[in-house]
Design a protein around this motif. Structure first.
Motif, PDB file in Angstrom:
ATOM      1  N   ASN A  77      -4.923   2.746 -11.993  1.00 47.79           N
ATOM      2  CA  ASN A  77      -3.747   2.006 -12.468  1.00 47.79           C
ATOM      3  C   ASN A  77      -3.877   1.683 -13.957  1.00 47.79           C
ATOM      4  OD1 ASN A  77      -1.428   0.510 -12.669  1.00 47.79           O
ATOM      5  ND2 ASN A  77      -2.249  -1.287 -11.627  1.00 47.79           N
ATOM      6  N   SER A  78      -3.711   2.709 -14.782  1.00 45.75           N
ATOM      7  CA  SER A  78      -3.763   2.482 -16.227  1.00 45.75           C
ATOM      8  C   SER A  78      -2.448   1.921 -16.761  1.00 45.75           C
ATOM      9  CB  SER A  78      -4.063   3.800 -16.957  1.00 45.75           C
ATOM     10  OG  SER A  78      -2.951   4.680 -16.856  1.00 45.75           O
ATOM     11  N   LYS A 124      -1.643  -9.550 -20.297  1.00 42.90           N
ATOM     12  CA  LYS A 124      -2.718  -8.806 -20.929  1.00 42.90           C
ATOM     13  C   LYS A 124      -3.780  -8.497 -19.890  1.00 42.90           C
ATOM     14  CE  LYS A 124      -6.074  -8.912 -24.689  1.00 42.90           C
ATOM     15  NZ  LYS A 124      -6.649  -9.714 -25.797  1.00 42.90           N
ATOM     16  N   ARG A 125      -4.054  -7.220 -19.719  1.00 48.83           N
ATOM     17  CA  ARG A 125      -5.028  -6.796 -18.730  1.00 48.83           C
ATOM     18  C   ARG A 125      -6.398  -6.710 -19.365  1.00 48.83           C
ATOM     19  NH1 ARG A 125      -2.858  -1.672 -15.466  1.00 48.83           N
ATOM     20  NH2 ARG A 125      -5.115  -1.483 -15.396  1.00 48.83           N
ATOM     21  N   ASP A 126      -7.399  -7.330 -18.718  1.00 48.42           N
ATOM     22  CA  ASP A 126      -8.757  -7.265 -19.228  1.00 48.42           C
ATOM     23  C   ASP A 126      -9.357  -5.877 -19.058  1.00 48.42           C
ATOM     24  OD1 ASP A 126      -8.682  -9.952 -19.944  1.00 48.42           O
ATOM     25  OD2 ASP A 126      -9.429 -10.614 -17.994  1.00 48.42           O
ATOM     26  N   ASP A 127      -8.830  -5.109 -18.083  1.00 52.25           N
ATOM     27  CA  ASP A 127      -9.383  -3.787 -17.797  1.00 52.25           C
ATOM     28  C   ASP A 127      -8.521  -2.672 -18.373  1.00 52.25           C
ATOM     29  OD1 ASP A 127      -7.213  -4.202 -16.158  1.00 52.25           O
ATOM     30  OD2 ASP A 127      -8.103  -3.252 -14.389  1.00 52.25           O
ATOM     31  N   ALA A 128      -7.734  -2.964 -19.398  1.00 55.59           N
ATOM     32  CA  ALA A 128      -6.790  -1.986 -19.931  1.00 55.59           C
ATOM     33  C   ALA A 128      -7.508  -0.764 -20.479  1.00 55.59           C
ATOM     34  CB  ALA A 128      -5.935  -2.629 -21.027  1.00 55.59           C
ATOM     35  N   VAL A 129      -6.966   0.402 -20.155  1.00 61.75           N
ATOM     36  CA  VAL A 129      -7.456   1.673 -20.680  1.00 61.75           C
ATOM     37  C   VAL A 129      -6.255   2.475 -21.140  1.00 61.75           C
ATOM     38  CG1 VAL A 129      -9.501   1.721 -19.193  1.00 61.75           C
ATOM     39  CG2 VAL A 129      -7.377   2.806 -18.428  1.00 61.75           C
ATOM     40  N   ASP A 158      -4.051   9.236  -9.509  1.00 62.55           N
ATOM     41  CA  ASP A 158      -4.181   7.775  -9.373  1.00 62.55           C
ATOM     42  C   ASP A 158      -4.123   7.302  -7.928  1.00 62.55           C
ATOM     43  OD1 ASP A 158      -1.527   8.275  -8.853  1.00 62.55           O
ATOM     44  OD2 ASP A 158      -0.727   6.938 -10.396  1.00 62.55           O
ATOM     45  N   TYR A 180      -6.170   7.512 -17.433  1.00 61.09           N
ATOM     46  CA  TYR A 180      -7.221   8.185 -16.688  1.00 61.09           C
ATOM     47  C   TYR A 180      -6.892   9.676 -16.627  1.00 61.09           C
ATOM     48  CZ  TYR A 180      -8.598   3.505 -15.144  1.00 61.09           C
ATOM     49  OH  TYR A 180      -9.002   2.192 -15.113  1.00 61.09           O
TER      50      TYR A 180
END
Length: 229
Positions: free
Chosen positions: A146-147, A25-30, A102, A33
């Motif tokens: 890096n989405s 699980k990525r904390d910076d997930a979006v 990217d 872009y």
């Protein structure tokens, strides 16, 4: 006996927890872009087309389950919505490239998947003959964006007699067919998916400027958020 039972139950729980796969699980997930913001484009590049490109009109969001956002993962997901790998693994034509902004520059498609007409093993051979829907996959995973999202160039194409050219309005039709097939619950090989569909109008320029074959696009991008359930 009670203490022993609690100890054994706790040991079994720990063993299960260590053995069970844990999704990263990525904390910076979006979701994704915007390619243009990073110097990229909403159109890919088609070899020998005189500069034309196909729209990146479907996105599998970076907020999807990580197991979907790999090549093996997207192939299994694609099979759950009626697409599969090419007939006997044979690919005709040069790969198309895309710049997702990217930092990776222009990169070749990761894979091309075709409508399988209900047969994940051999159905794409039929698509190669009579035409249908297909899409190319590009991964947004470069150092500047890096989405993890997967950008799809979807289009409906004509049959082999017409050289697999894109159908009239084929980009919009290909996108909408994927959205309809993906919406809700699907499954393949024991993996169950729940997909929500968002239509984002004016995400890309509308019209024919720079679009391969001069086929107009309406500017809408479909965003799929796919959860493994």
């Amino acid at each position: 006996m009670v203490a022993t039972s609690f100890f054994l139950a706790g040991l079994a729980y720990v063993s299960f927890a260590l053995a069970a796969p844990v999704a990263e699980k990525r904390d910076d997930a979006v979701a994704f872009y915007d390619p243009v913001a990073g110097g990229g484009s909403w159109l890919n590049s088609v070899p020998n087309s005189g500069g034309g490109g196909e729209p990146l009109n479907v996105i599998i969001s970076g907020l999807s389950s990580p197991g979907v956002l790999t090549i093996d993962g997207v192939v299994n997901y694609a099979r759950s919505i009626g697409f599969s790998t090419e007939c006997f693994g044979v690919h005709l034509g040069d790969p198309q490239t895309a710049n997702l902004g990217d930092g990776n520059g222009w990169v070749k498609e990761s894979i091309l998947l075709r409508e399988d007409y209900g047969d994940a093993d051999f159905g794409t051979c039929l698509e190669s003959l009579i035409g249908g829907n297909h899409f190319r996959v590009y991964r947004q995973n470069g150092p500047n964006g890096n989405s993890g999202a997967l950008f799809l160039a979807a289009s409906e194409e004509e049959d082999v007699k017409h050289g697999h050219t894109i159908s009239p309005d084929g980009y919009n039709l290909g996108r909408d067919a994927i959205a309809a097939a993906a919406n809700g619950r699907t499954s393949f090989k024991g993996v169950n998916y729940e997909t929500t569909v968002e239509r984002r109008a004016n995400a890309m320029p509308a019209g024919t400027n720079g679009v391969n074959h001069g086929i107009a696009v309406d500017g809408t991008v479909v965003i799929l958020t796919v959860r493994i359930v």
